[in-house]
Write an enzyme that holds these catalytic residues in place. Structure first.
Site, PDB file in Angstrom:
ATOM      1  N   LYS A 181      32.540 -10.636  85.400  1.00 33.74           N
ATOM      2  CA  LYS A 181      33.081 -11.985  85.180  1.00 33.74           C
ATOM      3  C   LYS A 181      34.103 -12.423  86.230  1.00 33.74           C
ATOM      4  O   LYS A 181      34.138 -13.588  86.617  1.00 33.74           O
ATOM      5  CB  LYS A 181      33.701 -12.078  83.787  1.00 33.74           C
TER       6      LYS A 181
ATOM      7  N   ASP B 179      33.763 -18.711  77.111  1.00 26.93           N
ATOM      8  CA  ASP B 179      34.258 -17.655  76.215  1.00 26.93           C
ATOM      9  C   ASP B 179      35.388 -18.132  75.313  1.00 26.93           C
ATOM     10  O   ASP B 179      35.411 -17.842  74.115  1.00 26.93           O
ATOM     11  CB  ASP B 179      34.769 -16.460  77.030  1.00 26.93           C
TER      12      ASP B 179
END
Ligand code: ATR
Length: 285
Positions: A68, A104
């Site tokens: 990420k 997220d």
């Protein structure tokens, strides 16, 4: 015959991911010509994998552990939360320009709220300080948490997260190995587990010596296995134990909308995944 438009996920490992089943189910339900593929990308191949999005005309990909943060450095532009946290879970190919975003934080907050939990003015202990933790931490600070304490294995990771997020609210760091870490867990209203520790049956608890109390909310972003060691202990000690399935669906919903322009059939997908996991765990017994 319609040539499918390709979506996917870059991760390592990635075989456990339910994202392919989830997105393919949604595309089929809506009659959209998308096909979502899992790509197991070794860390040293990530740059070439990101370049391939352009070369192959892939519409978009999700990015998961451990890519990420590195992915944020490889895209052409960062938008939204990703611009603050340097963590990307969604890449969108806009006519050859690769745009990195993170769904997220929004996905996590919706998951918490759908369980009837409002983090405003609450004390939160977060375990882990990686990309997911930063995105979730930002969303919690924006939602007005009273105090956010980050327990992390490495001081470097913990301090980096504090540096990124301290301007958004009250946030502090405690090393996971410090006896103060389980003390913070004991006094927290909400505990959020964001590390990969718990994905393997042989894993220890992600925070040694952690104890729970009645009424505490414990959210582990892991969804496979359905119940990690941490969640089993939390449940046994009277806490409200939640796994990462709801966050998976809500973060996926945001990504899907960005790529396809269509609303994700969230309820149906959640029901489908719950059935799948139940069948899987029944098969094991
Ligand atoms: P993601 O970006 O998906 O959140 P990540 O960047 O790999 O994944 O972050 C992993 C987090 O889990 C980090 O906080 C990491 O701690 P360090 O900063 O000390 O590396 C934590 N983590 C990973 N493996 C761990 C382990 N075996 N024990 C404890 N913490 C671990």
């Amino acid at each position: 015959m319609t040539i499918p438009k390709v979506l996917g996920i870059f991760g390592h490992p990635v075989a456990h991911s339910l994202s392919p089943l989830m997105h393919n189910y949604a595309a089929k339900r809506l009659g959209l010509p998308f096909s979502y593929v899992a790509f197991d990308v070794e860390p040293d191949a990530l740059k070439r994998a990101v370049e391939s999005i352009r070369a192959l005309g892939i519409v978009g990909v999700n990015v998961t552990v451990p890519h990420k943060e590195r992915a944020a450095e490889l895209v052409d532009e960062l938008l939204g939360d990703a611009a603050f946290t340097g963590s990307v879970n969604t890449i969108t190919n806009k006519n050859g320009k690769l745009v990195g975003t993170s769904t997220d934080g929004a996905g996590f907050l919706r998951a918490l709220k759908s369980a009837g939990i409002n983090p405003a003015r609450k004390k939160v202990l977060m375990i882990g300080a990686g990309g997911s933790a930063c995105s979730i931490g930002l969303s919690l600070l924006r939602a007005g948490v009273g105090e956010l304490v980050v327990a992390n294995r490495s001081e470097e990771g913990g301090k980096k997260m504090i540096g990124l997020l301290s301007r958004f609210g009250e946030i502090s760091f405690v090393p996971s190995a410090s006896p103060k870490a389980p003390e913070h867990a004991a006094s927290a209203d909400i505990i959020v587990q964001t590390t990969p520790v718990g994905m393997k049956a042989s894993d220890p608890l992600p925070l040694a010596g952690i104890k729970f109390r009645k009424g505490q909310a414990v959210y582990d972003i892991i969804y496979a296995p359905e119940r990690t060691k941490l969640l089993k202990l939390a449940e046994k000690q009277g806490a409200i134990a939640m796994n990462g399935l709801s966050m998976l669906v809500y973060q996926g919903s945001e990504s899907f909308k960005t790529w396809t322009g269509k609303a994700f059939p969230e309820k149906e997908v959640l029901g489908y995944l719950k059935r799948l996991l139940r069948e899987k765990s029944n098969g094991k017994n």
